[in-house]
Every structure is written in C-alpha cells, then in structure tokens.
Design a protein around this motif. Structure first.
Motif, PDB file in Angstrom:
ATOM      1  N   UNK A  36      41.030  10.319  40.074  1.00 30.51           N
ATOM      2  CA  UNK A  36      39.639  10.939  40.119  1.00 30.51           C
ATOM      3  C   UNK A  36      39.795  11.845  40.917  1.00 30.51           C
ATOM      4  N   UNK A  37      39.813  11.681  42.278  1.00 30.85           N
ATOM      5  CA  UNK A  37      39.739  12.666  43.285  1.00 30.85           C
ATOM      6  C   UNK A  37      40.808  13.546  43.116  1.00 30.85           C
ATOM      7  N   UNK A  38      42.031  13.421  42.470  1.00 27.12           N
ATOM      8  CA  UNK A  38      42.908  14.556  42.608  1.00 27.12           C
ATOM      9  C   UNK A  38      42.657  15.168  41.354  1.00 27.12           C
ATOM     10  N   UNK A  39      42.142  14.778  40.319  1.00 26.45           N
ATOM     11  CA  UNK A  39      41.638  15.583  39.114  1.00 26.45           C
ATOM     12  C   UNK A  39      40.170  16.485  39.396  1.00 26.45           C
ATOM     13  N   UNK A  40      39.683  15.927  40.354  1.00 28.01           N
ATOM     14  CA  UNK A  40      38.405  16.622  40.641  1.00 28.01           C
ATOM     15  C   UNK A  40      38.680  17.810  41.731  1.00 28.01           C
ATOM     16  N   UNK A  41      39.782  17.637  42.526  1.00 26.27           N
ATOM     17  CA  UNK A  41      40.172  18.810  43.380  1.00 26.27           C
ATOM     18  C   UNK A  41      40.764  20.024  42.528  1.00 26.27           C
ATOM     19  N   UNK A  42      41.578  19.263  41.606  1.00 26.28           N
ATOM     20  CA  UNK A  42      42.255  20.483  40.849  1.00 26.28           C
ATOM     21  C   UNK A  42      41.373  21.408  39.957  1.00 26.28           C
ATOM     22  N   UNK A  43      40.343  20.604  39.398  1.00 24.97           N
ATOM     23  CA  UNK A  43      39.148  21.286  38.549  1.00 24.97           C
ATOM     24  C   UNK A  43      38.386  22.015  39.499  1.00 24.97           C
ATOM     25  N   UNK A  44      38.088  21.739  40.773  1.00 27.64           N
ATOM     26  CA  UNK A  44      37.328  22.601  41.541  1.00 27.64           C
ATOM     27  C   UNK A  44      37.741  23.871  41.890  1.00 27.64           C
ATOM     28  N   UNK A  45      39.316  23.794  42.158  1.00 30.60           N
ATOM     29  CA  UNK A  45      39.935  25.068  42.570  1.00 30.60           C
ATOM     30  C   UNK A  45      40.149  25.960  41.386  1.00 30.60           C
ATOM     31  N   UNK A  46      40.328  25.499  40.072  1.00 29.46           N
ATOM     32  CA  UNK A  46      40.230  26.262  38.962  1.00 29.46           C
ATOM     33  C   UNK A  46      39.031  26.883  38.612  1.00 29.46           C
ATOM     34  N   UNK A  47      37.539  26.089  38.769  1.00 29.36           N
ATOM     35  CA  UNK A  47      36.292  26.521  38.623  1.00 29.36           C
ATOM     36  C   UNK A  47      36.117  27.620  39.376  1.00 29.36           C
ATOM     37  N   UNK A  48      36.491  27.429  40.620  1.00 34.14           N
ATOM     38  CA  UNK A  48      36.047  28.433  41.853  1.00 34.14           C
ATOM     39  C   UNK A  48      36.764  29.614  41.522  1.00 34.14           C
ATOM     40  N   UNK A  49      38.025  29.671  41.182  1.00 38.73           N
ATOM     41  CA  UNK A  49      38.719  30.835  40.698  1.00 38.73           C
ATOM     42  C   UNK A  49      38.036  31.671  39.613  1.00 38.73           C
ATOM     43  N   UNK A  50      37.747  30.818  38.545  1.00 40.04           N
ATOM     44  CA  UNK A  50      37.141  31.403  37.373  1.00 40.04           C
ATOM     45  C   UNK A  50      35.830  31.952  37.971  1.00 40.04           C
ATOM     46  N   UNK A  51      34.880  31.347  38.764  1.00 39.40           N
ATOM     47  CA  UNK A  51      33.780  31.952  39.220  1.00 39.40           C
ATOM     48  C   UNK A  51      33.791  33.198  39.983  1.00 39.40           C
ATOM     49  N   UNK A  52      34.920  33.308  40.779  1.00 41.68           N
ATOM     50  CA  UNK A  52      35.247  34.280  41.399  1.00 41.68           C
ATOM     51  C   UNK A  52      35.408  35.491  40.723  1.00 41.68           C
ATOM     52  N   UNK A  53      36.342  35.336  39.761  1.00 40.33           N
ATOM     53  CA  UNK A  53      36.644  36.530  38.907  1.00 40.33           C
ATOM     54  C   UNK A  53      35.606  36.975  38.175  1.00 40.33           C
ATOM     55  N   UNK A  54      34.638  36.118  37.462  1.00 41.19           N
ATOM     56  CA  UNK A  54      33.724  36.283  36.560  1.00 41.19           C
ATOM     57  C   UNK A  54      32.449  37.092  37.260  1.00 41.19           C
ATOM     58  N   UNK A  55      32.335  36.666  38.690  1.00 39.67           N
ATOM     59  CA  UNK A  55      31.512  37.420  39.522  1.00 39.67           C
ATOM     60  C   UNK A  55      31.596  38.745  39.638  1.00 39.67           C
ATOM     61  N   UNK A  56      32.918  39.110  39.810  1.00 42.78           N
ATOM     62  CA  UNK A  56      33.574  40.424  39.886  1.00 42.78           C
ATOM     63  C   UNK A  56      33.189  41.258  38.957  1.00 42.78           C
ATOM     64  N   UNK A  57      33.597  40.742  37.644  1.00 43.44           N
ATOM     65  CA  UNK A  57      33.227  41.531  36.533  1.00 43.44           C
ATOM     66  C   UNK A  57      32.043  41.633  36.171  1.00 43.44           C
ATOM     67  N   UNK A  58      30.969  40.525  36.721  1.00 41.24           N
ATOM     68  CA  UNK A  58      29.624  40.778  36.282  1.00 41.24           C
ATOM     69  C   UNK A  58      29.131  41.867  37.122  1.00 41.24           C
ATOM     70  N   UNK A  59      29.534  41.895  38.569  1.00 42.26           N
ATOM     71  CA  UNK A  59      29.164  42.801  39.380  1.00 42.26           C
ATOM     72  C   UNK A  59      29.392  44.337  38.960  1.00 42.26           C
ATOM     73  N   UNK A  60      30.497  44.518  38.321  1.00 43.70           N
ATOM     74  CA  UNK A  60      31.006  45.707  38.088  1.00 43.70           C
ATOM     75  C   UNK A  60      30.169  46.335  36.701  1.00 43.70           C
ATOM     76  N   UNK A  61      29.741  45.334  35.883  1.00 42.61           N
ATOM     77  CA  UNK A  61      29.226  45.516  34.711  1.00 42.61           C
ATOM     78  C   UNK A  61      27.679  45.846  35.074  1.00 42.61           C
ATOM     79  N   UNK A  62      27.212  45.523  36.363  1.00 40.11           N
ATOM     80  CA  UNK A  62      25.787  45.940  36.323  1.00 40.11           C
ATOM     81  C   UNK A  62      25.613  47.074  37.226  1.00 40.11           C
ATOM     82  N   UNK A  63      26.887  47.804  37.635  1.00 39.53           N
ATOM     83  CA  UNK A  63      26.887  48.927  38.420  1.00 39.53           C
ATOM     84  C   UNK A  63      27.156  50.505  37.410  1.00 39.53           C
TER      85      UNK A  63
END
Lengths: 380, 118
Positions: free
Chosen positions: A353-380
């Motif tokens: 459970x812990x291992x899968x949770x760690x992997x999921x968190x890493x992928x989610x964080x990366x996706x959120x980071x990229x998504x925020x960048x795209x959203x910020x640019x769309x607002x500009x």
C-alpha cells in the motif's frame, strides 16, 4: 475556455485513482501520505479533461495561424493559375499514392475534386484562398476534431468511476454498522425501561445489548467476507480490460494529440511568424532603407513577446500530456499489482500500500504541476 | 480510411507522421530564395493539405482505436455494477437496522402513553 470546460467536467464524477488501495488495508499505513494523496487527487481531477478538450482547441488555434501575406503576391494569369492548381493536385495525389500504395479512397478523391472546383471557381489570387482555407479549417475542426475528445472523457470517466467504486467498497466506513446498532441499542433500552415500568418485569438491557453486539460482529464478518470475495472476483477480471483501455488512451494521447495536433500547431505557428518576418524583411519600407533599429526592435519584439511564448505554451501542453500518460501508467501498474495479490486470494500488505501510494503521489504531483502551468498560461 | 482495420492502427499513425514529415519538407523548400511567389504559395498550400490529411487519418485512427475498446469499457461497467450491488446490499442492511430501531422507538412511544390510560 479550458478552465470553464474543466470546471464543468469536474462537477461531474471523478475519482481518486488508487485511493482504494489506501483504505483497503485495514488501517492507514501513513495518515500524512493518505491526506496528501487525497488533496492531490482532488486537485488533479479538475485538470484531467484539459487534454481531451485541447484536441479540438488545438485544431482551432492552428486554423488561426493560416497566414495571409502582408504584401499581395504576384498576380497570376488564368493559365498560370490553372497550371499551379494542376501541379498542386497532382503533387498531392502522388504523395498520397506513394504513401498508401494504392489509389486514394473515394472519399479522398472527392475531397480533391471539390478542392479543385473551389480553386478553379475562385477568380482572385491565392491570398483569398488563404483566407478561405482558414475559415474552412475551423469548420473542419468542428466536424473532425470535436468527437475524439468527448470519447476520451467518457473512457476516462468509466475508469475513474470504477476506481471510485473500488475505493467505496474497500472503505472501512462501508462495513461499519456501529451507528445503526448504537441507535438500536438506545431504542431497545428505552423500550426495556418502559416495559419494566409498566409490567414490572426484570430489565434485560445488558443481555439485549450483548446480543446486539454479537449480531454486529457477525454481520460485519459476513460482509467483510463478501467484500473480499467481490474484490477478489472483480479486480483480477477487470485488470486486462483496464489495462487495454488505459493503454489505448495513452496511445491516442501520444500519437494523435502530441504527435499530430501539437506538432501541426507548432509547425503552423512557426510558419506564421517566419512568413510574417520574411514579409517585413522584403517589404517596401525595408527596401527603401527605413530605420534598421526600428525594424530590429520590431523583429525582436515579435520573437520574444509573441512567437516564443506561444511555443512555450505548446511545449507545456506536451509535458502535460506526457505526465497524464505517466499517471495512467501508474494506475495500470497499481491495479496490476493488486490483481496479482487478489488473484492469489490474498489482500495487499501495508508495504504494498505504501509503495503504491508513493508512486501515485509522485505521478499526481507531476501532473498537477504541468496542469497548473498550462492553466496559468491560458489565463494570461 | 474506408478499409481501416484497427489492427493497422500503428501503421496509420506512421502514415500520419510521414505526411507531417512531407509537409515539413515542403516548408523547407519554400524557404529557398530561388523560388518565386507562385511556387512558394503552392508549397505552402501543399504543406497545409498534407498536415490536414495527417490529422484526418490520425483522428480517425484514434476514434477507431477507442471504439474498438468499447468492450473493455463495458466489462469495466460490469465490474462497477458488481461493486454497486454489494454497496447497495450493505446500505439495505443498514437501512433495515435503522428501520427496526425506528419501529422500536414507535412502540416505546406507544408504551409511554399506556400509563395515562391506566
């Protein structure tokens, strides 16, 4: 627009991938990780449809880059124009023929025929054709590119709903009858009190409560068994299906969205600015020797303020797509791991459970980071 | 795309890549100084057409690919239905226990009224 679409989509059901893993193990291995994962998943669900919607939007953006020459092109005589059209059509046919190794399909031939008629009936210059092609390209986006995105969203929704249901079933809260039995105990106690008062009978509340506790225990055990049975049946059966669909989704994102739509958008963007700059350099004002500094400033401004930021945006969308592909891979791998465990009739250990949770968190964080960048640019 | 077979989906994506490559070649040729405006416009037009076909082929291939996976989606929906059935069963049991508690509460209230009739 993207944000609006995202909000609309987010108001519908989206889930927390692999959340079920967290809670299916009896007790939380790491509450901090669980909370972090939950927060990330909630943020990510707003961003999930950005890519699917951007297929259509990328097509529209590309159509807007269809250039119109600043300076009128050389005027063509009717004979020259006919020759040019013939050459274009023949070249196109030749290229397609070479690629497919067969005659163009009837649909393609019809398109070429229509194109030829349109060009021949147009009595003006190619400049007008360019304007027309921009409008028609936008219409084509509506017809051609507006269906794939919703299809992708539908598929994602099913995957996510499946995950959500797994999470719900695996949740400890689901198989917990304490509040119902506590209510029953309280009401039974009241009844006992009334019966004792009226009929002067001995109070059996303790014995009744003990009986209800046993009923609660048995009921919990029964449904716990049913849950294990259901998960052991559903997860291994769903695994190849989930893997197939999620892999197909990954392929569409990579080969259609990134390799075709974003590539075409970037090429058109480059051509737009290169043509623009070339037209300025070839312009009459430039040839007449107007201020070189003013011209240089114009070109630098074009490059820095308009061309490069647009290219950066495309690159950000590419990164977002790649992180989405990685997120899907995490879901596939996590589910696969669970399917193997449940397939053996076992339940996942805390370490798994812990291992899968760690992997999921890493992928989610990366996706959120990229998504925020795209959203910020769309607002500009 | 009339004879599109989903097994060949990778091939269609490759075709689309090749069309985009060809369009890039057209753009490079267009930048040659020796070409006149007419030739440049032709190459530009051709490049746009090639990219348009690349998109058409890739989009259709993508749609067909996802369409071919509909059975997988249906199977996932069957899994969802099984999970929902268990969920509903548990909810029913909870509702039943609460219902019994409610009935006992009502009976208790009736008994509370009895002393006033005695």
């Amino acid at each position: 627009m993207i944000k609006q679409m995202s909000r609309n989509f987010a108001s519908r059901v989206i889930a927390i991938p692999l959340m079920f893993i967290v809670i299916s193990c009896g007790s939380d291995p790491n509450l901090q990780k669980v909370r972090e994962f939950s927060e990330n998943a909630n943020r990510a669900k707003v961003s999930l449809p950005v890519i699917a919607n951007d297929i259509y939007l990328s097509c529209l953006r590309e159509a807007r880059y269809r250039t119109v020459s600043i300076l009128p092109p050389d005027m063509l005589s009717p004979i020259e124009k006919r020759e040019a059209i013939d050459k274009k059509i023949n070249d196109l046919k030749k290229e397609i023929l070479e690629l497919s190794g067969a005659d163009p399909s009837s649909k393609l031939s019809n398109q070429i025929r229509k194109l030829r008629l349109k060009l021949e009936s147009d009595g003006e210059t190619f400049q007008i054709i360019d304007l027309q092609s921009r409008i028609e390209a936008q219409k084509k986006c509506e017809k051609e590119s507006s269906t794939l995105g919703p299809k992708m969203i539908t598929g994602s929704l099913v995957i996510i709903l499946y995950m959500e249901k797994l999470g719900s079933i695996a949740s400890e809260k689901l198989i917990n009858f304490d509040s119902q039995f506590n209510e029953l105990k309280a009401k039974t106690g009241d009844l006992q009190g009334e019966l004792t008062a009226i009929f002067n009978t001995p109070n059996e509340e303790t014995a009744v409560n003990a009986g209800l506790d046993i009923a609660n225990f048995i009921l919990t055990a029964v449904f716990d068994g049913k849950r294990r049975e259901t998960l052991s049946e559903v997860i291994p059966l769903a695994n190849p299906r989930l893997k197939n669909y999620a892999s197909g989704l990954q392929k569409v994102i990579k080969r259609v969205y990134v390799d075709q739509y974003l590539r075409r958008e970037e090429s058109s963007l480059d051509n737009y600015f290169i043509d623009y700059i070339e037209d300025i350099l070839d312009s009459k004002a430039r040839k007449e020797g107007n201020s070189v500094i003013a011209l240089a400033n114009t070109l630098i401004s074009l490059d820095q303020d308009r061309w490069n930021p647009r290219k950066d945006e495309i690159q950000q969308r590419r990164s977002l797509a790649n992180s989405y592909i990685a997120l899907l891979q995490t879901i596939i791998d996590g589910h696969e791991e669970l399917a193997v465990i449940y397939g053996k009739g076992e339940e996942p250990s805390k370490q798994v459970v812990e291992n899968l949770l760690d992997k999921s968190n890493v992928s989610l964080k990366e996706y959120i980071k990229r998504s925020d960048e795209v959203s910020q640019n769309s607002q500009q | 795309m009339a004879n599109f077979d989903v097994k060949d989906v990778d091939l269609w994506f490759e075709y689309s890549d090749l069309l985009q490559d060809l369009a890039d070649v057209c753009d490079k040729l267009r930048r040659r100084g020796s070409l006149n405006t007419q030739e440049k416009e032709i190459l530009k037009f051709l490049a746009e057409q090639l990219r348009g076909y690349a998109i058409t082929w890739a989009t259709t291939a993508g749609e067909k690919l996802l369409g071919s996976l509909d059975l997988d989606l249906i199977a996932l929906k069957v899994g969802i239905a099984k999970l929902e059935a268990l969920e509903a069963e548990i909810s029913d049991v909870k509702a039943f226990i609460s219902g019994v508690a409610e009935v006992i509460g009502l009976v208790t209230n009736i008994f509370k009224l009895i002393p006033s009739f005695l």
